[in-house]
Design a protein around this motif. Structure first.
Motif, PDB file in Angstrom:
ATOM      1  N   MET A   1      -6.932  -2.420  -4.449  1.00 10.98           N
ATOM      2  CA  MET A   1      -6.875  -1.004  -4.001  1.00 10.98           C
ATOM      3  C   MET A   1      -6.506   0.088  -5.074  1.00 10.98           C
ATOM      4  N   LEU A   2      -5.751  -0.117  -5.860  1.00 15.12           N
ATOM      5  CA  LEU A   2      -5.220   0.811  -7.269  1.00 15.12           C
ATOM      6  C   LEU A   2      -6.362   0.745  -8.111  1.00 15.12           C
ATOM      7  N   GLU A   3      -6.810  -0.364  -8.545  1.00 15.75           N
ATOM      8  CA  GLU A   3      -7.812  -0.348  -9.431  1.00 15.75           C
ATOM      9  C   GLU A   3      -9.024   0.212  -9.014  1.00 15.75           C
ATOM     10  N   GLU A   4      -9.651   0.181  -7.428  1.00 10.66           N
ATOM     11  CA  GLU A   4     -10.644   1.107  -7.120  1.00 10.66           C
ATOM     12  C   GLU A   4     -10.185   2.401  -7.226  1.00 10.66           C
ATOM     13  N   LEU A   5      -9.051   3.017  -6.921  1.00  4.50           N
ATOM     14  CA  LEU A   5      -8.733   4.297  -7.029  1.00  4.50           C
ATOM     15  C   LEU A   5      -8.663   4.944  -8.259  1.00  4.50           C
ATOM     16  N   LEU A   6      -8.340   3.976  -9.356  1.00  2.00           N
ATOM     17  CA  LEU A   6      -8.099   4.421 -11.041  1.00  2.00           C
ATOM     18  C   LEU A   6      -9.685   4.701 -11.455  1.00  2.00           C
ATOM     19  N   LYS A   7     -10.872   4.133 -10.529  1.00  2.00           N
ATOM     20  CA  LYS A   7     -12.180   4.322 -11.112  1.00  2.00           C
ATOM     21  C   LYS A   7     -12.656   5.737 -10.710  1.00  2.00           C
ATOM     22  N   ARG A   8     -12.153   6.560  -9.688  1.00  2.00           N
ATOM     23  CA  ARG A   8     -12.490   7.740  -9.183  1.00  2.00           C
ATOM     24  C   ARG A   8     -11.664   8.819 -10.021  1.00  2.00           C
ATOM     25  N   ARG A   9     -12.129   9.846 -10.455  1.00  2.00           N
ATOM     26  CA  ARG A   9     -11.774  10.741 -11.433  1.00  2.00           C
ATOM     27  C   ARG A   9     -11.298  12.169 -10.574  1.00  2.00           C
ATOM     28  N   ILE A  10     -12.180  12.316  -9.291  1.00  2.00           N
ATOM     29  CA  ILE A  10     -11.934  13.614  -8.550  1.00  2.00           C
ATOM     30  C   ILE A  10     -11.717  13.169  -7.308  1.00  2.00           C
ATOM     31  N   ILE A  11     -10.739  13.683  -6.689  1.00  2.00           N
ATOM     32  CA  ILE A  11     -10.404  13.605  -5.075  1.00  2.00           C
ATOM     33  C   ILE A  11     -10.586  14.768  -4.684  1.00  2.00           C
ATOM     34  N   PRO A  12     -11.433  14.925  -3.646  1.00  2.00           N
ATOM     35  CA  PRO A  12     -11.629  16.298  -2.814  1.00  2.00           C
ATOM     36  C   PRO A  12     -10.385  16.357  -1.893  1.00  2.00           C
ATOM     37  N   VAL A  13      -9.608  17.339  -1.717  1.00  2.00           N
ATOM     38  CA  VAL A  13      -8.617  17.791  -0.949  1.00  2.00           C
ATOM     39  C   VAL A  13      -8.883  18.566   0.167  1.00  2.00           C
ATOM     40  N   ILE A  14      -9.145  17.909   1.345  1.00  2.00           N
ATOM     41  CA  ILE A  14      -9.696  18.569   2.445  1.00  2.00           C
ATOM     42  C   ILE A  14      -9.021  19.024   3.629  1.00  2.00           C
ATOM     43  N   VAL A  15      -8.972  19.967   4.207  1.00  2.00           N
ATOM     44  CA  VAL A  15      -8.616  20.625   5.274  1.00  2.00           C
ATOM     45  C   VAL A  15      -9.639  20.718   6.501  1.00  2.00           C
ATOM     46  N   ILE A  16      -9.488  19.968   7.504  1.00  2.00           N
ATOM     47  CA  ILE A  16     -10.575  19.967   8.507  1.00  2.00           C
ATOM     48  C   ILE A  16     -10.144  20.535   9.615  1.00  2.00           C
ATOM     49  N   GLU A  17     -10.426  21.450  10.450  1.00  2.00           N
ATOM     50  CA  GLU A  17      -9.921  22.308  11.690  1.00  2.00           C
ATOM     51  C   GLU A  17     -10.464  21.641  12.654  1.00  2.00           C
ATOM     52  N   ASP A  18     -11.791  21.198  12.812  1.00  2.00           N
ATOM     53  CA  ASP A  18     -12.583  20.750  13.638  1.00  2.00           C
ATOM     54  C   ASP A  18     -13.187  19.120  13.441  1.00  2.00           C
ATOM     55  N   ALA A  19     -12.609  18.193  14.324  1.00  2.00           N
ATOM     56  CA  ALA A  19     -12.813  16.688  13.607  1.00  2.00           C
ATOM     57  C   ALA A  19     -14.597  16.618  13.919  1.00  2.00           C
ATOM     58  N   GLY A  20     -15.372  17.363  14.510  1.00  2.46           N
ATOM     59  CA  GLY A  20     -16.945  17.373  14.250  1.00  2.46           C
ATOM     60  C   GLY A  20     -17.410  17.556  12.954  1.00  2.46           C
ATOM     61  N   ASP A  21     -16.593  18.132  12.182  1.00  2.00           N
ATOM     62  CA  ASP A  21     -17.048  18.497  10.942  1.00  2.00           C
ATOM     63  C   ASP A  21     -16.856  17.399   9.738  1.00  2.00           C
ATOM     64  N   ALA A  22     -16.072  16.168  10.431  1.00  3.48           N
ATOM     65  CA  ALA A  22     -15.837  15.227   9.343  1.00  3.48           C
ATOM     66  C   ALA A  22     -17.062  14.511   8.910  1.00  3.48           C
ATOM     67  N   GLU A  23     -18.086  13.806   9.478  1.00  2.00           N
ATOM     68  CA  GLU A  23     -18.984  13.254   9.279  1.00  2.00           C
ATOM     69  C   GLU A  23     -19.785  14.095   8.404  1.00  2.00           C
ATOM     70  N   PRO A  24     -20.309  15.280   8.738  1.00  7.96           N
ATOM     71  CA  PRO A  24     -21.423  16.039   7.724  1.00  7.96           C
ATOM     72  C   PRO A  24     -20.596  16.417   6.452  1.00  7.96           C
ATOM     73  N   LEU A  25     -19.264  16.647   6.444  1.00 11.32           N
ATOM     74  CA  LEU A  25     -18.685  16.895   5.204  1.00 11.32           C
ATOM     75  C   LEU A  25     -18.423  15.640   4.557  1.00 11.32           C
ATOM     76  N   ALA A  26     -18.222  14.580   4.833  1.00 13.03           N
ATOM     77  CA  ALA A  26     -18.080  13.180   4.158  1.00 13.03           C
ATOM     78  C   ALA A  26     -19.689  13.083   3.502  1.00 13.03           C
ATOM     79  N   GLU A  27     -20.419  13.049   4.263  1.00 11.36           N
ATOM     80  CA  GLU A  27     -21.954  12.938   3.781  1.00 11.36           C
ATOM     81  C   GLU A  27     -22.442  13.966   2.622  1.00 11.36           C
ATOM     82  N   ALA A  28     -21.918  15.230   2.489  1.00  8.46           N
ATOM     83  CA  ALA A  28     -22.251  16.046   1.783  1.00  8.46           C
ATOM     84  C   ALA A  28     -21.518  15.901   0.298  1.00  8.46           C
TER      85      ALA A  28
END
Length: 209
Positions: A1-28
């Motif tokens: 898990m740590l090795e996989e995380l270290l391969k990613r250089r950008i982590i979006p920090v997301i505040v979601i007010e409506d759970a219905g937005d979760a899937e389209p946001l992740a897809e974007a």
């Protein structure tokens, strides 16, 4: 898990007010080339949003942010989060998250907090709030005494597309966290195209070095 995380250089920090937005946001974000997301426990929708992303996009690296209590840690992990962040360092929460099988990155600002994090087995620490706490210069100063420990920082707070490489150019920085990649207004407006474009711009900049 740590090795996989270290391969990613950008982590979006997301505040979601409506759970219905979760899937389209992740897809974007995925359309923009970013396959990792941190959903913060700042809203009542966070737990459901994590669960929905975990179900719809099982290959996405999914984490929870602003995990302040053991109860939140349990809810995050139960919903499908694989890693967690906190703005500060609470040894009880760190240990609880780790004992449940997750990777946890507490927030630090001082040498004493760094040493507590290392003692708890945390090899990646969140430097927060990054810009207000001294930015890249402060990270360089803090990193020096601990270089031999294999420590990495994931700074968050005040980071933008324009200054992200000031952080990512530091060898001790594994990734940056950014809320600009998908703002609360953009999510509320369901402006998925803009979010995808922002993710693509950040991904391309990081890849170019």
């Amino acid at each position: 898990m740590l090795e996989e995380l270290l391969k990613r250089r950008i982590i979006p920090v997301i505040v979601i007010e409506d759970a219905g937005d979760a899937e389209p946001l992740a897809e974007a974000l995925l359309k923009g080339g970013i396959d990792i997301i941190e959903v913060t426990f700042r809203t009542a929708a966070a737990e459901e949003a994590i669960g929905r992303i975990a179900k719809a996009f099982p290959d996405m690296m999914l984490g929870a942010g602003t995990v302040l209590t053991s109860e939140q840690a349990d809810r995050a992990l139960g919903a499908g989060a694989r890693f967690g962040f906190a703005p500060g360092l609470n040894p009880k929460v760190v240990k609880h998250f780790q004992d449940a099988g997750g990777l946890f990155m507490p927030g630090v600002m001082t040498p004493s907090e760094i040493e507590q994090g290392l003692e708890l087995g945390c090899k990646v620490l969140k430097f927060f709030p990054a810009a207000q706490a001294g930015g890249p210069a402060m990270i360089k100063a803090l990193a020096g005494p601990y270089a031999s420990q294999g420590l990495k920082f994931s700074p968050t707070g005040g980071i933008t597309l324009d200054n992200m490489m000031d952080y990512l150019s530091l060898p001790v920085v594994s990734a940056i966290g950014g809320s600009w990649l998908a703002t609360k207004k953009q999510i509320a407006d369901k402006d998925w195209a803009t979010i995808a474009d922002q993710a693509k711009a950040a991904f391309s900049r990081a890849a170019a070095g």
